[in-house]
Design an enzyme around this catalytic site. Structure first.
Site, PDB file in Angstrom:
ATOM      1  N   HIS A 500       0.817  -1.225   0.000  1.00 33.66           N
ATOM      2  CA  HIS A 500       0.000   0.000   0.000  1.00 33.66           C
ATOM      3  C   HIS A 500       0.849   1.273   0.000  1.00 33.66           C
ATOM      4  O   HIS A 500       0.346   2.354  -0.256  1.00 33.66           O
ATOM      5  CB  HIS A 500      -0.997  -0.005   1.184  1.00 33.66           C
ATOM      6  N   ASP A 553      -0.304  -7.454   1.402  1.00 36.77           N
ATOM      7  CA  ASP A 553       0.283  -6.104   1.442  1.00 36.77           C
ATOM      8  C   ASP A 553       1.808  -6.210   1.492  1.00 36.77           C
ATOM      9  O   ASP A 553       2.456  -6.000   2.506  1.00 36.77           O
ATOM     10  CB  ASP A 553      -0.264  -5.357   2.673  1.00 36.77           C
ATOM     11  N   SER A 658       4.583   2.383   7.659  1.00 40.38           N
ATOM     12  CA  SER A 658       4.173   1.342   6.716  1.00 40.38           C
ATOM     13  C   SER A 658       5.364   0.854   5.889  1.00 40.38           C
ATOM     14  O   SER A 658       6.139   1.657   5.364  1.00 40.38           O
ATOM     15  CB  SER A 658       3.107   1.873   5.755  1.00 40.38           C
TER      16      SER A 658
END
Ligand SMILES: *[C@@H]1O[C@H](CO)[C@@H](O)[C@H](O)[C@H]1NC(C)=O
Ligand SMILES: *[C@@H]1O[C@H](CO)[C@@H](O)[C@H](O)[C@H]1NC(C)=O
Ligand SMILES: *[C@@H]1O[C@H](CO)[C@@H](O)[C@H](O)[C@H]1NC(C)=O
Ligand SMILES: *[C@@H]1O[C@H](CO)[C@@H](O)[C@H](O)[C@H]1NC(C)=O
Ligand SMILES: *[C@@H]1O[C@H](CO)[C@@H](O)[C@H](O)[C@H]1NC(C)=O
Ligand SMILES: *[C@@H]1O[C@H](CO)[C@@H](O)[C@H](O)[C@H]1NC(C)=O
Length: 708
Positions: A500, A553, A658
């Site tokens: 992502h 992801d 992330s």
């Protein structure tokens, strides 16, 4: 009569012609001239009275005339007084014939031919006029023939023999010849001793002084030249009987009046004399000139020798250090070849040039056509450099034959594949060869998950603590445009991150927007040296159009240039296939994300870390279910994810983290168990952070790295 005049004329003409051509005398093609016939007038009718006819016969010098009567019938009278055939030589009466073969009167020549003493005869036939009764005598018929005179058997004249040694009769003449060792003088009749005539070019032969072993003649100056083929040398072997007059001096015999001089090309002549045979003289030359000299007195019995030839000898070639000359002989002769081979590990060098093979031949001039080469030690050149490693010499030097080198990797960041000590030896074929036959080229593999600095106290990120330098060297700061994320170094060209971070609403960002920073804990210190992506690989199963599905992801970024690992930049290990994610195990999360700064959330400029336990899946699901009930928008928890965190909250990964790592340790080695993926709020009590479960993607990671 006219018949004979004609005949003689042509004969003389022929003779003159012949003399012009050669000195020999004519052979039988002179039939018409060398013989003939004559007869009395009117023969075979009876001859008339008062006849007188004369024949002058002449044949060439060196011939006699043989006269053969086939018939003679002339009136017989006492002393052939009335009719006769008179034969004269040079005016001297030889014979006077008359009568016939059956009568006892007269003088009949019989049937034996008669021979002229010289090369001419005169015949006169005459008849008288008395004719007491008509007689019927028919006269005569005769053949004549020129025949060769054997001068050699002629009695000696006052001047001695015609030839002093050998007389050879020839047609119309004679030749003198001489015994071996003598030659005919210009008088063509006497012989003298010959000496040294001609060139002796046979491979062997015999020579001796004139008259040897009798006294040599006076005033000799005889030259003997022995000249054999190039490449061969002459040896003189003198017989024991050797005697050349000498004058004794303090320094031995002095060759003053008589001598035998031996001359070799490009050498001073040597004079031999005395009573002692020189024996064998090996001249080492293909031509030798001997000159025998006597003066007009003294006594020398002379000399005699046999000469023989052998191949020219070349000098001994010598030896070659670190090489071998073959074949090894005590002497080398014309046409012999020799070869040189170097010992193992050495190469043939000639005039600074390397040569493959070497041979040289002994030439006809007694010289080798090439000088010997040298043997130089071979070298293998520099050992191949090892990326992220090096080479050290264990023994030997300059990469020479049998030098031993060892490869090593730049510890502790790299280690040799197989973890073995690999040595390479410079072999005779100029190749570096490994002691381990399986290894042709060593490889340095990066060491993963073993930072040089340890984190001693673990704290949180969101509410976490600054990571000391070199403690989490695989942490990457990643920016996409103005957004910030994290990454994980897993190989020298590969950064792992969350999908992502690189894809928004189903759209993969351009790789040109992606910049990565490694090797530091301070954003400010790294921001000026970004790394760029060569390619970006988002997991194909990642599809989050609604921002509520974070399944798969995970993404990989390939770097344009490989990283060189050092204390500040190192990869983390990937999970083993059978890695266990045991609930309660404490992991380490790091990143450059949002931090709680006295209540407000700000992007940190320093790398932070926090220690968090793995959370039971059901417990985690339940907590999200609870949040859903409270109308929170909560993504689906899948089996490709795991949760970590504390129920009381306060410690968590947050936005900006992330793609950063969640690592566990096994045997003091860090392995990346998860990738920071999503959460509900940050550090919210009762909610946990969710991570991509890396072990589920080993095949995809492997395949992606192999295929790109
Ligand atoms: C030289 O000649 C003698 C005989 O005259 C002979 O015995 C001897 O072998 C010869 N030497 C050589 C080397 O030919
Ligand atoms: C023989 O003579 C040649 C030259 O003619 C010379 O090069 C060579 O060294 C000589 N050999 C010996 C053994 O003397
Ligand atoms: C490898 O070589 C190094 C240096 O030569 C030595 O210190 C080390 O003990 C060796 N290791 C092994 C496994 O042989
Ligand atoms: C934290 O915020 C409180 C008020 O919100 C303030 O009193 C305090 O000084 C702040 N602390 C720091 C270290 O900024
Ligand atoms: C989480 O809970 C929901 C609702 O009870 C359930 O449908 C889902 O299968 C659970 N997921 C996991 C991974 O346990
Ligand atoms: C990656 O794949 C290759 C074959 O494609 C395999 O040999 C290798 O063991 C794999 N590595 C990992 C870490 O799974």
């Amino acid at each position: 009569m006219s018949v004979f005049r004609t005949a003689r004329t042509s004969f003389i003409l022929w003779f003159l012609l012949y003399v012009l051509v050669c000195e020999c005398l004519p052979l039988s093609d002179s039939d018409t001239v060398m013989h003939g016939e004559l007869h009395s007038p009117q023969y075979p009718e009876p001859y008339p009275p008062n006849a007188l006819e004369q024949w002058d016969l002449t044949v060439p010098e060196g011939f006699q005339i043989r006269l053969t009567f086939t018939h003679l019938d002339i009136e017989a009278s006492d002393g052939c007084y009335y009719d006769s055939l008179t034969v004269l030589h040079n005016g001297k009466l030889l014979w006077k014939f008359c009568g016939n073969e059956n009568s006892g009167d007269g003088n009949h020549p019989g049937h034996q031919p008669i021979l002229s003493p010289g090369n001419s005869l005169t015949l006169i036939f005459q008849s008288d006029d008395s004719n007491p009764e008509r007689h019927q005598n028919v006269g005569f018929f005769a053949h004549f023939q020129a025949i060769d005179v054997d001068e050699c058997s002629a009695p000696e004249t006052g001047n001695g023999p015609l030839c002093s040694q050998i007389c050879l009769n020839t047609l119309g003449s004679y030749l003198c010849a001489c015994h071996h060792g003598y030659e005919l003088r210009s008088d063509k009749s006497t012989c003298v001793l010959t000496c040294g005539d001609g060139i002796f070019d046979e491979p062997e032969g015999h020579l001796s002084s004139p008259g040897y072993p009798n006294l040599s003649p006076y005033s000799l100056s005889c030259q003997y030249v022995i000249s054999v083929k190039n490449g061969f040398t002459v040896s003189l072997n003198f017989s024991d009987i050797f005697h050349i007059e000498s004058v004794d001096s303090e320094n031995g015999p002095h060759c003053l009046h008589h001598w035998l001089q031996v001359t070799l090309p490009n050498k001073e002549p040597v004079k031999l004399c005395g009573k002692k045979s020189p024996g064998l003289i090996d001249t080492n030359s293909s031509s030798v000139t001997l000159e025998y000299h006597t003066d007009n007195e003294g006594m020398s019995k002379g000399w005699s020798l046999d000469y023989s030839t052998g191949r020219m000898k070349c000098p001994m070639p010598g030896s070659v250090t670190r090489g071998r000359v073959t074949p090894s002989m005590t002497e080398y002769f014309y046409r012999d070849h020799i070869y040189v081979r170097c010992d193992q590990g050495y190469k043939l060098m000639m005039n600074t040039q390397e040569i493959k093979t070497f041979s040289t031949v002994c030439q006809s001039n007694g010289q080798w056509h090439l000088p010997l080469p040298e043997c130089h030690i071979i070298d293998c050149g520099d050992p191949e450099p090892l990326l992220n490693g090096g080479v050290t010499f264990l023994s030997g030097s300059q990469n020479q034959y049998l030098s031993l080198v060892q490869y090593h990797c730049n510890e502790p960041f790299y280690s040799l594949e197989g973890d073995q000590n690999v040595t390479f030896t410079c072999e005779a074929d100029r190749q570096w060869r490994s002691n381990d036959l399986a290894v042709t080229k060593p490889t340095c593999l990066p060491v993963c998950g073993q930072p040089t600095q340890e984190i001693r106290d673990f704290l949180r990120i969101f509410g976490g603590k600054d990571a000391p330098q070199n403690t989490i060297p695989w942490q990457v700061l990643l920016t996409v445009g103005s957004g910030r994320g994290g990454g994980i170094i897993i190989a020298d060209k590969w950064i792992m991150t969350a999908a992502h971070v690189l894809a928004h609403k189903g759209q993969q960002v351009s790789k040109d927007l992606v910049k990565m920073y490694v090797g530091g804990t301070e954003v400010g210190a790294m921001i000026n040296s970004p790394l760029y992506a060569e390619s970006v690989h988002v997991h194909p199963g990642y599809d989050s159009v609604d921002d509520l599905s974070y399944n798969n992801d995970i993404a990989l970024i390939k770097l344009g240039n490989p990283l060189t690992f050092r204390a500040a930049v190192m990869p983390v290990c990937l999970p083993a296939k059978d890695s266990s994610y045991t609930t309660g195990k404490i992991g380490l999360v790091s990143g450059f994300g949002l931090v709680n700064d006295n209540g407000s959330r700000i992007l940190t400029n320093r790398m932070k870390y926090v220690q968090l336990p793995l959370v039971d899946r059901k417990k985690c699901n339940d907590s999200f279910n609870l949040l859903k009930e409270r109308k929170h928008k909560v993504p689906h928890l899948t089996n490709n994810m795991f949760c970590a965190g504390t129920p009381e909250g306060g410690k968590d990964a947050c936005q900006g983290d992330s793609g950063s790592p969640f690592t566990l340790t096994e045997n003091k080695q860090f392995w990346v168990a998860g990738i920071v993926s999503w959460g509900v709020d940050c550090g919210l009590a009762g909610a946990y952070g969710v991570y991509t479960k890396v072990v589920e993607y080993l095949d995809w990671i492997n395949r992606t790295m192999q295929e790109n």
